[in-house]
Design a protein around this motif. Structure first.
Motif, PDB file in Angstrom:
ATOM      1  N   MET A 139     -14.093 -43.102 -27.190  1.00  0.00           N
ATOM      2  CA  MET A 139     -14.531 -43.503 -28.815  1.00  0.00           C
ATOM      3  C   MET A 139     -13.273 -43.152 -30.057  1.00  0.00           C
ATOM      4  O   MET A 139     -13.138 -43.524 -30.822  1.00  0.00           O
ATOM      5  N   LEU A 140     -13.028 -41.883 -29.050  1.00  0.00           N
ATOM      6  CA  LEU A 140     -11.009 -41.857 -30.609  1.00  0.00           C
ATOM      7  C   LEU A 140     -10.520 -42.087 -30.628  1.00  0.00           C
ATOM      8  O   LEU A 140      -9.561 -42.781 -31.546  1.00  0.00           O
ATOM      9  N   THR A 141     -10.289 -42.617 -29.250  1.00  0.00           N
ATOM     10  CA  THR A 141      -8.489 -44.181 -29.265  1.00  0.00           C
ATOM     11  C   THR A 141      -9.966 -45.698 -30.115  1.00  0.00           C
ATOM     12  O   THR A 141      -8.748 -46.051 -30.903  1.00  0.00           O
ATOM     13  N   GLU A 142     -10.931 -45.266 -30.497  1.00  0.00           N
ATOM     14  CA  GLU A 142     -11.076 -46.503 -31.126  1.00  0.00           C
ATOM     15  C   GLU A 142     -10.914 -46.195 -32.576  1.00  0.00           C
ATOM     16  O   GLU A 142     -10.737 -47.462 -33.291  1.00  0.00           O
ATOM     17  N   ASN A 143     -10.397 -45.479 -33.112  1.00  0.00           N
ATOM     18  CA  ASN A 143     -10.267 -45.393 -34.045  1.00  0.00           C
ATOM     19  C   ASN A 143      -8.930 -45.409 -34.599  1.00  0.00           C
ATOM     20  O   ASN A 143      -8.549 -45.322 -35.885  1.00  0.00           O
ATOM     21  N   GLU A 144      -7.965 -45.889 -33.217  1.00  0.00           N
ATOM     22  CA  GLU A 144      -6.239 -45.885 -33.431  1.00  0.00           C
ATOM     23  C   GLU A 144      -6.201 -46.699 -33.175  1.00  0.00           C
ATOM     24  O   GLU A 144      -5.963 -46.999 -32.210  1.00  0.00           O
ATOM     25  N   PRO A 145      -6.270 -48.329 -34.229  1.00  0.00           N
ATOM     26  CA  PRO A 145      -6.179 -49.671 -33.676  1.00  0.00           C
ATOM     27  C   PRO A 145      -5.176 -49.525 -32.990  1.00  0.00           C
ATOM     28  O   PRO A 145      -5.271 -50.120 -31.764  1.00  0.00           O
ATOM     29  N   ILE A 146      -3.976 -48.996 -33.284  1.00  0.00           N
ATOM     30  CA  ILE A 146      -2.535 -49.283 -32.645  1.00  0.00           C
ATOM     31  C   ILE A 146      -3.026 -48.169 -31.317  1.00  0.00           C
ATOM     32  O   ILE A 146      -1.741 -48.900 -30.391  1.00  0.00           O
ATOM     33  N   ALA A 147      -3.760 -47.423 -31.204  1.00  0.00           N
ATOM     34  CA  ALA A 147      -3.754 -46.833 -29.582  1.00  0.00           C
ATOM     35  C   ALA A 147      -4.676 -47.681 -29.138  1.00  0.00           C
ATOM     36  O   ALA A 147      -3.826 -47.672 -27.102  1.00  0.00           O
ATOM     37  N   LEU A 148      -5.157 -48.670 -29.034  1.00  0.00           N
ATOM     38  CA  LEU A 148      -5.728 -50.096 -27.713  1.00  0.00           C
ATOM     39  C   LEU A 148      -4.503 -50.105 -27.399  1.00  0.00           C
ATOM     40  O   LEU A 148      -4.666 -51.162 -26.565  1.00  0.00           O
ATOM     41  N   GLN A 149      -3.572 -50.534 -27.928  1.00  0.00           N
ATOM     42  CA  GLN A 149      -2.543 -51.560 -27.416  1.00  0.00           C
ATOM     43  C   GLN A 149      -1.768 -50.683 -26.765  1.00  0.00           C
ATOM     44  O   GLN A 149      -0.405 -51.906 -25.579  1.00  0.00           O
ATOM     45  N   LYS A 150      -2.012 -49.632 -26.296  1.00  0.00           N
ATOM     46  CA  LYS A 150      -0.936 -48.912 -25.339  1.00  0.00           C
ATOM     47  C   LYS A 150      -1.345 -48.432 -24.293  1.00  0.00           C
ATOM     48  O   LYS A 150      -3.160 -48.547 -24.082  1.00  0.00           O
ATOM     49  N   ASN A 151      -1.845 -48.208 -22.709  1.00  0.00           N
ATOM     50  CA  ASN A 151      -2.086 -47.597 -21.744  1.00  0.00           C
ATOM     51  C   ASN A 151      -2.011 -45.625 -22.062  1.00  0.00           C
ATOM     52  O   ASN A 151      -2.605 -45.516 -21.579  1.00  0.00           O
ATOM     53  N   SER A 152      -1.177 -45.852 -22.128  1.00  0.00           N
ATOM     54  CA  SER A 152      -1.222 -44.347 -22.834  1.00  0.00           C
ATOM     55  C   SER A 152      -1.059 -43.634 -24.030  1.00  0.00           C
ATOM     56  O   SER A 152      -0.545 -44.129 -24.681  1.00  0.00           O
ATOM     57  N   ILE A 153      -1.691 -42.948 -24.509  1.00  0.00           N
ATOM     58  CA  ILE A 153      -2.066 -42.097 -25.277  1.00  0.00           C
ATOM     59  C   ILE A 153      -2.265 -40.792 -25.769  1.00  0.00           C
ATOM     60  O   ILE A 153      -2.570 -39.960 -24.813  1.00  0.00           O
ATOM     61  N   SER A 154      -1.902 -39.940 -26.734  1.00  0.00           N
ATOM     62  CA  SER A 154      -1.931 -39.209 -26.801  1.00  0.00           C
ATOM     63  C   SER A 154      -3.313 -38.456 -28.010  1.00  0.00           C
ATOM     64  O   SER A 154      -2.940 -39.310 -28.647  1.00  0.00           O
ATOM     65  N   LEU A 155      -4.181 -37.417 -28.024  1.00  0.00           N
ATOM     66  CA  LEU A 155      -5.115 -37.980 -28.924  1.00  0.00           C
ATOM     67  C   LEU A 155      -5.413 -35.829 -29.014  1.00  0.00           C
ATOM     68  O   LEU A 155      -5.133 -34.829 -28.580  1.00  0.00           O
ATOM     69  N   HIS A 156      -4.570 -35.947 -30.666  1.00  0.00           N
ATOM     70  CA  HIS A 156      -4.543 -34.465 -31.099  1.00  0.00           C
ATOM     71  C   HIS A 156      -5.884 -34.137 -31.341  1.00  0.00           C
ATOM     72  O   HIS A 156      -6.645 -33.528 -32.609  1.00  0.00           O
ATOM     73  N   VAL A 157      -6.703 -34.112 -29.948  1.00  0.00           N
ATOM     74  CA  VAL A 157      -8.165 -32.975 -30.175  1.00  0.00           C
ATOM     75  C   VAL A 157      -7.514 -32.074 -29.176  1.00  0.00           C
ATOM     76  O   VAL A 157      -7.368 -31.201 -28.656  1.00  0.00           O
ATOM     77  N   THR A 158      -9.332 -30.857 -29.322  1.00  0.00           N
ATOM     78  CA  THR A 158      -8.593 -29.726 -28.500  1.00  0.00           C
ATOM     79  C   THR A 158     -10.114 -29.359 -27.687  1.00  0.00           C
ATOM     80  O   THR A 158     -10.829 -30.943 -28.150  1.00  0.00           O
ATOM     81  N   ILE A 159      -9.658 -28.765 -27.013  1.00  0.00           N
ATOM     82  CA  ILE A 159     -11.428 -28.758 -25.811  1.00  0.00           C
ATOM     83  C   ILE A 159     -12.794 -28.615 -27.073  1.00  0.00           C
ATOM     84  O   ILE A 159     -13.908 -29.881 -26.367  1.00  0.00           O
ATOM     85  N   ASP A 160     -12.729 -27.727 -28.022  1.00  0.00           N
ATOM     86  CA  ASP A 160     -13.538 -27.440 -29.029  1.00  0.00           C
ATOM     87  C   ASP A 160     -13.581 -28.515 -29.534  1.00  0.00           C
ATOM     88  O   ASP A 160     -14.750 -29.032 -29.874  1.00  0.00           O
ATOM     89  N   ASP A 161     -12.945 -29.251 -29.658  1.00  0.00           N
ATOM     90  CA  ASP A 161     -13.481 -30.714 -30.431  1.00  0.00           C
ATOM     91  C   ASP A 161     -13.649 -32.058 -29.675  1.00  0.00           C
ATOM     92  O   ASP A 161     -14.776 -32.057 -30.277  1.00  0.00           O
TER      93      ASP A 161
END
Length: 215
Positions: A139-161
Motif C-alpha cells: 500500500m505504501l509503495t502505491e503512493n510512490e509511482p516511481i517505486a512501482l517501476q522498481k522491484n527493489s524498494i526502500s520504505l522509510h518507515v519503522t515497525i511502529d509506523d
C-alpha cells in the motif's frame, strides 16, 4: 519574490519535528498547505494510535473540519520541520477566488482521499496478520509511482509506523517483521525497510487474498 514567499509572510507557520499542529476534537478553524516538510495525521482507536496519512510538500490537510465547521476528526503532528500556510475560512475563500487552480487541486485531493480510505479499509479487512503487514508495504509503495517501476524498494518507515497502518499491536508486527527478515523477504534498518523483491510480495498477497475469498 515568489508567491509562496509573499503568502508565507502573511499566513506562514513553522513547526518543529514532533510538534502537535492540531489535536483531534479541537475546533477546526483553519486548513494548512505544506510548503516544506512532512506531517503525520493520526487518530486514536481505543488504546491504539493509527496513522491515517503522511502528507508532504504541496499537500493540504485540516480542510474537512474547516469546510464542515466541525471539530477535528484527527490529530496532525510534524514529522520533520514543517513550513506551512495556514488559512481560516475567510482568507481561504479569498485565496480560491484569486487562484481557481486551487479548486481543481482540491477536487484531485478529495478524490485521492476517497481512494486512500477505501484502500486502507481493504487492508484492515485482511484477517491474516502476516498478509496484512505485507499488504501495508504494498500500500505504501502505491503512493510512490516511481517505486512501482522498481522491484527493489526502500520504505522509510519503522515497525511502529507499520503497526499504526495495519492496526495490529506493535509486538505482533515486530514478530512478523522479524520472521520476514529471517525469510529474506525484507531487510530491516533503523530508519527504513528494504524490500528486495516487490513482485514476490505482490504475488504472495494476491494468492492469499484469493484463497481467503474462496473460503
Amino acid at each position: 519574490m515568489e508567491v509562496n514567499e509573499i503568502l508565507f509572510q502573511k499566513y506562514g507557520r513553522t513547526f518543529k519535528p514532533g510538534e502537535m499542529i492540531f489535536s483531534e476534537w479541537e475546533p477546526g478553524r483553519s486548513l494548512f498547505i505544506i510548503l516544506k516538510g512532512k506531517v503525520k495525521i493520526i487518530k486514536i482507536f481505543g488504546k491504539t494510535q493509527k496513522t491515517l496519512d503522511v502528507v508532504e510538500e504541496g499537500s493540504i490537510f485540516g480542510e474537512m473540519a474547516l469546510l464542515e465547521e466541525e471539530p477535528r476528526s484527527a490529530s496532525a503532528i510534524a514529522i520533520t520541520e514543517v513550513k506551512a500556510l495556514e488559512f481560516d475560512k475567510e482568507s481561504f475563500e479569498v485565496l480560491i477566488q484569486k487562484q481557481p487552480q486551487l479548486v481543481f487541486n482540491l477536487l484531485v485531493l478529495f478524490a485521492k482521499r476517497i481512494y486512500d480510505a477505501k484502500r486502507r479499509l481493504k487492508n484492515l479487512l485482511i484477517e491474516d496478520p502476516t498478509v496484512r503487514v505485507i499488504d501495508v508495504f504494498l500500500m505504501l509503495t502505491e503512493n510512490e509511482p516511481i517505486a512501482l517501476q522498481k522491484n527493489s524498494i526502500s520504505l522509510h518507515v519503522t515497525i511502529d509506523d507499520v503497526a499504526n497502518w495495519s492496526g495490529l499491536p506493535m509486538s505482533e508486527v515486530n514478530s512478523i517483521v522479524m520472521s520476514l527478515v529471517k525469510q529474506g523477504k525484507i531487510e530491516l534498518y533503523a530508519d527504513k525497510i528494504v524490500i528486495p523483491n516487490l513482485r514476490e510480495l505482490q504475488r504472495f498477497v494476491q494468492t492469499k487474498v484469493k484463497s481467503f475469498r474462496k473460503k
